[in-house]
Design an enzyme around this catalytic site. Structure first.
Site, PDB file in Angstrom:
ATOM      1  N   LYS A  83       0.927  -1.218   0.022  1.00 40.74           N
ATOM      2  CA  LYS A  83      -0.074   0.108  -0.139  1.00 40.74           C
ATOM      3  C   LYS A  83       0.854   1.224  -0.160  1.00 40.74           C
ATOM      4  O   LYS A  83       1.975   1.186   0.696  1.00 40.74           O
ATOM      5  CB  LYS A  83      -0.988  -0.057   1.288  1.00 40.74           C
ATOM      6  N   SER A 158      -9.355   2.828   3.200  1.00 32.25           N
ATOM      7  CA  SER A 158      -8.050   3.295   2.077  1.00 32.25           C
ATOM      8  C   SER A 158      -7.419   2.383   1.454  1.00 32.25           C
ATOM      9  O   SER A 158      -6.347   2.694   0.752  1.00 32.25           O
ATOM     10  CB  SER A 158      -7.335   4.232   3.039  1.00 32.25           C
ATOM     11  N   SER A 182     -10.360   0.891   6.943  1.00 33.02           N
ATOM     12  CA  SER A 182      -9.700   0.984   5.913  1.00 33.02           C
ATOM     13  C   SER A 182      -9.020  -0.245   5.112  1.00 33.02           C
ATOM     14  O   SER A 182      -8.852  -0.140   4.045  1.00 33.02           O
ATOM     15  CB  SER A 182      -8.568   1.964   6.130  1.00 33.02           C
TER      16      SER A 182
END
Length: 481
Positions: A83, A158, A182
């Site tokens: 990520k 996210s 997230s």
């Protein structure tokens, strides 16, 4: 040797087993991953920065060294996505922010170092909203990440880039992070699996707030057993993280393989804190009831979460002040409004409000501990709605209830964050118009092993894990939920 198209459809565990038997090489897997990214990522925008040369160099090093034969943490040269909130040494890492559009860190995060040390090969960075703020993955650096089940929908956030990369077969494993959902929300929206582990289970740092127990890093994959495989490679104590835990003697993949059903579980359609889309409620209850086929008692119950959403908002805002004060003071005009809102909310807090939030979290833990003396798991929807139009930056309304801000609709996840219990999001089914829905399984404190074992049982009963990877599907814009 398996063909590339066949390889990307295998589970991570199956591919690592091939690596151990030397039936496939890390270099072949790197090439298969890069080929799949080239074929499908243009339609979904999940993998925003690639490091092909770095990955191939790492593959060759792994191939030149003797592989450990008895280390259950060994990934053997398996490509994975990192990520874009997590530093990857010598690779562009932007945090989704124009401020860091050209940032190249010299050192990787502790978590990434551990994954690489256990034979994982980062293939590139997956997209994330600016500084992870927002449960829809878009930013000014790379743009929107689209849901592969319907590219008119959002992918959640996210960790949306990681979820989409998994769903489309671009990688076998991906890192995620979770503060208020997230990791769990994009897993739900993309029909993959995500684990929010206990604080300290996966060491974080070297940067950041050292004693933060709200934000954690965790694994994302296509199956529960793959989650166990990745958690084995991630977990363990590190001196750089004062909260980090020692790795257990028995691996988490082995725990998932055991498939030990729980004896008694509780299901709640809303945890008493939020409206939930009617179809989501029905699909999640039906999924939870599947435990009954394994001889488990399923009852409707949950701890008392009253006051917890407000306490979460307070502690979350406080964390933004601690972590982003310098950027606010020096780069405020370059920050997106959601980030500014979080910081300014934190700066306006008074001592009484902070104390009340800390005390409510403390009393919640006592209530949760008592709850888990009766139940083995708490089950609830992972999100209050299926994925919506990608142009809708955050969920404004569900079942007639209007949310005041972009964090409120995440209460199903954020109140679980406040418990510090591990939480696993798995696919629960699809709405009548084909939108994915995820179920959240909450385990006892530090109970990842039993949670993964039970999760693997339910995953097998539901039979949904074989539906990915998929080719991105273009469809019309959906109606509001």
């Amino acid at each position: 040797m398996a063909e590339s198209d066949e390889l990307i459809r295998l589970t991570a565990c199956a591919v690592v087993d091939l690596l151990r038997r030397r039936e496939v090489t890390p270099l072949q897997l790197v090439d298969a991953s890069l080929a799949r990214i080239e074929a499908v990522d243009g339609a979904v925008n999940a993998m925003v920065t690639l490091c092909a040369d770095r990955a191939r160099d790492q593959a060759r090093r792994i191939m030149a060294e003797p592989a450990p034969t008895d280390d259950f943490r060994w990934l053997g040269g398996l490509p994975l996505a990192v990520k874009d909130l997590n530093d990857l040494a010598d690779v562009r890492t932007t945090y989704g922010s124009p401020i860091f559009a050209d940032h190249v860190p010299e050192r990787s995060d502790i978590m990434v170092e551990r994954l690489e040390g256990h034979g994982g090969i980062p293939i590139g960075k997956s997209n994330t909203p600016e500084f992870g703020a927002g449960a829809n993955t878009f930013n000014e650096v790379f743009g929107d990440t689209l849901n592969p089940w319907n590219t008119a929908l959002n992918a959640g956030g996210s960790s949306g880039g990681s979820a989409v990369a998994l769903a489309t077969g671009q990688v076998w494993l991906a890192t995620g992070s979770d503060l208020g959902g997230s990791l769990r929300t994009p897993a739900s929206f993309c029909s993959v699996v995500g684990l929010r582990p206990s604080p300290g289970r996966v060491a974080s740092g070297p940067d950041g707030v050292k004693f933060d127990t709200l934000a954690v890093n965790g694994p994302m994959a296509r199956t529960v057993e793959d989650i166990g495989l990745m958690l084995d490679a991630m977990a363990g104590w590190d001196i750089g993280d004062p909260l980090s835990l020692e790795a257990p003697a028995t691996g988490f993949r082995e725990s998932a393989r055991r498939r030990q059903p729980p004896r008694r579980v509780a299901f709640s359609p809303d945890l008493g804190v939020t409206p939930v889309n009617r179809e989501t409620r029905a699909l999640c209850e039906a999924a939870a009831r599947r435990f009954e086929a394994a001889g488990c008692i399923v009852e409707e119950a949950c701890p008392d979460f009253s006051g917890v959403p407000e306490a979460f908002q307070t502690l979350r805002a406080l964390g933004y002040v601690a972590g982003m004060r310098e950027l606010y003071e020096t780069k405020r005009t370059l920050l997106k409004p959601d980030v500014i809102w979080n910081i300014e909310r934190g700066r306006a807090l008074d001592a009484e409000t902070i104390a009340a939030a800390l005390l409510r979290r403390s009393s919640l833990y006592d209530e949760v501990a008592a709850f888990f003396s009766r139940y083995d798991l708490l089950l609830a929807p992972a999100a209050c709605t299926p994925p919506l139009d990608v142009r809708e930056r955050w969920v404004r309304e569900v079942e007639g209830h209007v949310f005041e801000n972009y964090v409120e609709w995440l209460r199903l996840a954020s109140v679980v964050t406040m418990t510090s219990c591990p939480s696993l999001a798995i696919p629960a089914g699809f709405t009548t118009d084909g939108r994915p829905v995820g179920l959240q399984l909450v385990g006892k404190p530090r109970g990842e092993a039993a949670l993964l074992s039970a999760g693997a049982v339910l995953e097998e009963l539901l039979g949904l894990s074989s539906l990915v990877p998929i080719d991105p599907r273009e469809q019309g814009h959906p109606v509001r939920s």
